[in-house]
Structures are given as structure tokens and as C-alpha cells.
Design a protein around this motif. Structure first.
Motif, PDB file in Angstrom:
ATOM      1  N   GLY A   9      55.419  29.348  84.581  1.00  0.00           N
ATOM      2  CA  GLY A   9      55.252  28.902  83.196  1.00  0.00           C
ATOM      3  C   GLY A   9      56.609  28.811  82.521  1.00  0.00           C
ATOM      4  O   GLY A   9      57.420  29.730  82.631  1.00  0.00           O
ATOM      5  N   GLY A  10      56.846  27.696  81.829  1.00  0.00           N
ATOM      6  CA  GLY A  10      58.173  27.446  81.275  1.00  0.00           C
ATOM      7  C   GLY A  10      58.257  27.552  79.765  1.00  0.00           C
ATOM      8  O   GLY A  10      59.117  26.929  79.147  1.00  0.00           O
ATOM      9  N   GLY A  11      57.380  28.337  79.157  1.00  0.00           N
ATOM     10  CA  GLY A  11      57.367  28.468  77.696  1.00  0.00           C
ATOM     11  C   GLY A  11      58.423  29.424  77.170  1.00  0.00           C
ATOM     12  O   GLY A  11      59.322  29.859  77.898  1.00  0.00           O
ATOM     13  N   GLN A  12      58.266  29.778  75.898  1.00  0.00           N
ATOM     14  CA  GLN A  12      59.305  30.603  75.258  1.00  0.00           C
ATOM     15  C   GLN A  12      59.388  32.010  75.842  1.00  0.00           C
ATOM     16  O   GLN A  12      60.447  32.643  75.791  1.00  0.00           O
ATOM     17  N   LEU A  13      58.285  32.515  76.386  1.00  0.00           N
ATOM     18  CA  LEU A  13      58.354  33.878  76.944  1.00  0.00           C
ATOM     19  C   LEU A  13      59.235  33.879  78.184  1.00  0.00           C
ATOM     20  O   LEU A  13      60.058  34.785  78.382  1.00  0.00           O
ATOM     21  N   ALA A  14      59.087  32.844  79.023  1.00  0.00           N
ATOM     22  CA  ALA A  14      59.976  32.714  80.181  1.00  0.00           C
ATOM     23  C   ALA A  14      61.416  32.524  79.709  1.00  0.00           C
ATOM     24  O   ALA A  14      62.347  33.116  80.249  1.00  0.00           O
ATOM     25  N   ARG A  15      61.584  31.687  78.682  1.00  0.00           N
ATOM     26  CA  ARG A  15      62.935  31.443  78.162  1.00  0.00           C
ATOM     27  C   ARG A  15      63.611  32.754  77.755  1.00  0.00           C
ATOM     28  O   ARG A  15      64.783  32.980  78.053  1.00  0.00           O
ATOM     29  N   MET A  16      62.848  33.611  77.071  1.00  0.00           N
ATOM     30  CA  MET A  16      63.467  34.840  76.552  1.00  0.00           C
ATOM     31  C   MET A  16      63.659  35.899  77.632  1.00  0.00           C
ATOM     32  O   MET A  16      64.254  36.946  77.378  1.00  0.00           O
ATOM     33  N   MET A  17      63.149  35.642  78.845  1.00  0.00           N
ATOM     34  CA  MET A  17      63.463  36.539  79.971  1.00  0.00           C
ATOM     35  C   MET A  17      64.821  36.189  80.582  1.00  0.00           C
ATOM     36  O   MET A  17      65.385  36.993  81.326  1.00  0.00           O
ATOM     37  N   ILE A  18      65.331  34.972  80.295  1.00  0.00           N
ATOM     38  CA  ILE A  18      66.513  34.507  81.018  1.00  0.00           C
ATOM     39  C   ILE A  18      67.738  35.379  80.698  1.00  0.00           C
ATOM     40  O   ILE A  18      68.403  35.869  81.629  1.00  0.00           O
TER      41      ILE A  18
END
Ligand code: ADP
Length: 373
Positions: A9-18
Motif C-alpha cells: 500500500g502506497g498511502g500516507q502511512l507507508a510514506r511516513m514509515m520511510i
């Protein structure tokens, strides 16, 4: 060797794991639904998370698989586990975040306080439930709902006629209409080895079924309530074997009881405050938990942190302009952007403000968010 974490999943939750993944020295890879999603910086694949071959190909090059959302089908998850892939949270736990009927039944078994509920298969069953609960109920589609979609207050079974037609004989979930005084959320992290760390319980404010604000810790709580919320989260996390972050959404009633609304097994909007307000932010904690690293402390770094979501975007000008204006006017505000094009009601970012005085912090966070109205 560097541990490779795959996020579906490429949403904001994935983004904020980066960013935390980089800090922890993990190699993070994302299977995004489309090009140009929030987490595109780490997107190594684009494809359908419901397709076993796609997910299998992605999983081949990672050590641990985790999620930005709960929608990966059980068959896909179970096939991956059978392949020997480390999946956190695993399908046995995740089923309770995927299906609200399955969750209600399990929470009853665990003895966790929750609203009265029933699986209703047709209008007659729903009408009986409504009649038994003071002439009102909340009806939910068991699967696939989010941000209030799939939740409806009904006064008569007719109000859910379209949903029964769409369900084609599958049951809907009926719940008592809880006269709650406010909503709370309790987060806890759990490692595969069983270690758990609980966050302070927070107050959440929803508008139109969408989280608008969170205040951490929840103001005006008694020690008894704080303990009860943590105990509920511990019992659920252990009882269903969650690995990673668990969020338990709660209702508080006017007689100081708390009832479980629903579960999320991933970082959660109610925990965004922790990025700037807790010793260990929820995205870092989730990564530590799913890779079975020791967990960080979850205490607040300041007495109060308030998170305000940015929904939609400005009528005029660009989001970037507005962010720059907020930085000028509110240097105390921490801005988190999701890299999404604004649409009415869409979550495009959030702002955290932390400080000593609750009224000040609430005021400043809301004032910063008005730049996006
Ligand atoms: P979603 O999965 O879309 O987030 P929820 O089950 O969390 O849906 O419900 C969305 C909102 O609807 C809740 O935050 C709450 O405000 C309201 N709600 C849900 N269930 C009940 C209930 N049983 N009684 C009263 N309000 C409810």
C-alpha cells in the motif's frame, strides 16, 4: 545484512514509515497501487495487492512484510505465510481488523467491553434489534469501510434496505447507538516475541466520520480510565496476537465506561501526534515491532500534543504556498505532507503542535490548520 521491510500500500502511512526506516537503517520497499502515490519515494513495485502473483513477486525480495492498510485478502496473506514469508501483522490477527463481525465475536470471547451488537441478515432481524435498543441503531458493512463510509445511523430497517440488497444475503453488523461523550484511541505496539509498549490514551474528534483532531494525552481522564484503556489494548493485542502497532478506537460514556468501537493494525491517524510528541513515534515503533527490534519508550515529550488533519485544500493558491505561510506564522507547528493532490475532504497532511499549556496548544494547532480552509 540490512533488513528489508516491504510495505503493501502506497498511502500516507507507508510514506511516513520511510524517514524512520532510513534512520533505523532498514531498507524499505513499497508495493503501491498506482504511480505517483504518497509513498512513491520508496515504491519499488506498482500493482494490485489482491493479486497473489503480484504480491508474491514483491515479497520475494523482502525479509518482513507489513501494511499501509488492512485490505489484502486472507487467501493472499495465507499463501505468503505458507511460502515462509514473515507477515506482520499475520492473517490470524489481521482478520479482526478486516471484518467487524469477526471482530465483535472475538472481543466478546476476550471479555472486552463493547456496544451491544448483532449480525443481521435481513430487515426483520434489524427491526427487532432497533426495537430492542430504544428505536435506533448503527448499521455497518462488516468489510471495506473507512472514514465513516459503511457506517449509518438508522431509525427503521428501511433505512438500510439498499445495503441489504447489496449484501446479497451476507449479514450486516447492527450496533446499539452509543450515547458517547467523546471518542478515545489507545495504541499499543507488540513484537513477535511478545514485548508490548502502550502509548497514552488520546482523545479524537471526528467530523463527518473522519478524524479531524487528536489530543494527547486525552484531557480530563481519571487514572482508572487510563488503566482500563491500556488493559483493553493489552488484552486484545495478546489475545489476537497482533504484531506491529494496534489502535483501539474507544467510546467513553457519561458514566465513565469505555467501549471498543474498532481496531486498526497499523499506524493510525490517532497516533500521528507521536511523531513530534512522543519519545518514539508510531511509524518508527511499527517498524521496530515488525522487525522484532526492541521497542522504544512511548511517553510524551511535552505535556500536550495536538494533531489537526488538513482535509482538502485551499480555495485559491497551492498547498505548498499555504505550508510556507504556516511556517512563517507558526514556527512552532510541525507540518507533515502526504504528497497528494487536494480534493474536498481528502486527507492531504496534518499539523502537530506540542507544548506546556493545553489551551495554547489547541489554539495554535487549529490556527495553523485554518491556513488550508
Ligand atoms: P470506520 O471504519 O469508517 O472508521 P467506525 O466504525 O469507526 O467506521 O465508525 C465511524 C464513526 O461513526 C465513529 O467514529 C463514531 O463517531 C460513529 N459510530 C460508530 N459506531 C457507533 C455506535 N455504535 N454508536 C454511536 N456512534 C458510532
Amino acid at each position: 545484512m540490512t533488513v528489508r521491510v516491504g510495505v503493501i500500500g502506497g498511502g500516507q502511512l507507508a510514506r511516513m514509515m520511510i524517514a524512520p526506516a532510513v534512520e533505523l537503517g532498514l531498507d524499505i520497499r513499497v508495493l503501491a497501487e498506482d504511480e505517483g502515490m504518497s509513498a512513491q519515494l520508496a515504491a519499488t513495485a506498482v500493482g494490485d495487492y489482491r493479486d497473489l502473483d503480484t504480491v508474491r513477486a514483491f515479497a520475494k525480495d523482502v525479509d518482513v512484510l507489513t501494511f499501509d492498510h488492512e485490505h489484502v485478502p486472507q487467501e493472499v496473506l495465507r499463501a505468503l505465510v505458507a511460502d515462509g514469508v514473515q507477515v506482520h501483522p499475520g492473517p490470524d490477527a489481521l482478520q479482526y481488523a478486516q471484518d467487524k463481525l469477526v471482530m465483535r465475536a472475538r472481543l466478546d470471547q476476550l471479555g472486552v467491553p463493547q456496544p451491544d451488537w448483532a449480525a443481521v441478515h435481513d430487515a426483520d432481524e434489524l427491526q427487532r434489534f432497533i426495537d430492542d435498543h430504544g428505536g435506533g441503531a448503527v448499521v455497518k458493512t462488516p468489510r471495506g469501510g473507512y472514514d465513516g463510509k459503511g457506517v449509518r445511523v438508522v431509525r427503521t430497517a428501511m433505512d438500510a434496505a439498499d445495503w441489504f440488497a447489496a449484501a446479497e444475503g451476507d449479514a450486516l453488523l447492527a450496533e446499539e447507538l452509543v450515547p458517547f461523550t467523546r471518542e478515545l484511541a489507545q495504541q499499543i505496539a507488540r513484537r513477535p516475541s511478545g514485548e508490548m509498549v502502550a502509548y497514552p490514551v488520546v482523545e479524537t474528534v471526528q467530523r463527518d466520520g473522519v478524524c479531524a483532531e487528536a489530543i494527547a494525552p486525552a484531557p480530563g481522564t481519571t487514572e482508572r480510565l487510563v488503566q482500563a484503556a491500556e488493559q483493553i489494548a493489552r488484552r486484545i493485542a495478546e489475545g489476537v496476537g497482533v504484531t506491529g502497532m494496534l489502535a483501539v478506537e474507544l467510546f467513553e460514556t457519561d458514566d465513565q465506561r469505555i467501549l471498543v468501537n474498532e481496531l486498526a493494525m497499523r499506524p493510525h491517524n490517532s497516533g500521528h501526534w507521536s511523531q513530534d510528541g512522543a519519545v518514539t513515534g508510531q511509524f518508527e515503533q511499527h517498524l521496530r515491532a515488525v522487525t522484532d527490534l526492541p521497542l522504544g519508550r512511548a511517553e510524551p515529550r511535552q505535556p500536550w500534543t495536538v494533531m489537526v488533519n488538513i482535509l482538502g485544500g485551499p480555495q485559491e493558491g497551492t498547498l505548498a504556498d499555504r505550508f510556507a505561510s504556516v511556517m512563517t506564522a507558526h514556527p512552532e507547528a510541525k507540518i507533515h505532507t502526504y504528497g497528494k493532490a487536494p480534493r474536498p475532504g481528502r486527507k492531504v497532511g496534518h499539523i502537530n503542535v506540542a507544548g506546556e499549556d493545553l489551551d495554547d496548544v489547541v489554539y495554535l494547532a487549529r490556527a495553523a490548520a485554518t491556513f488550508f480552509a
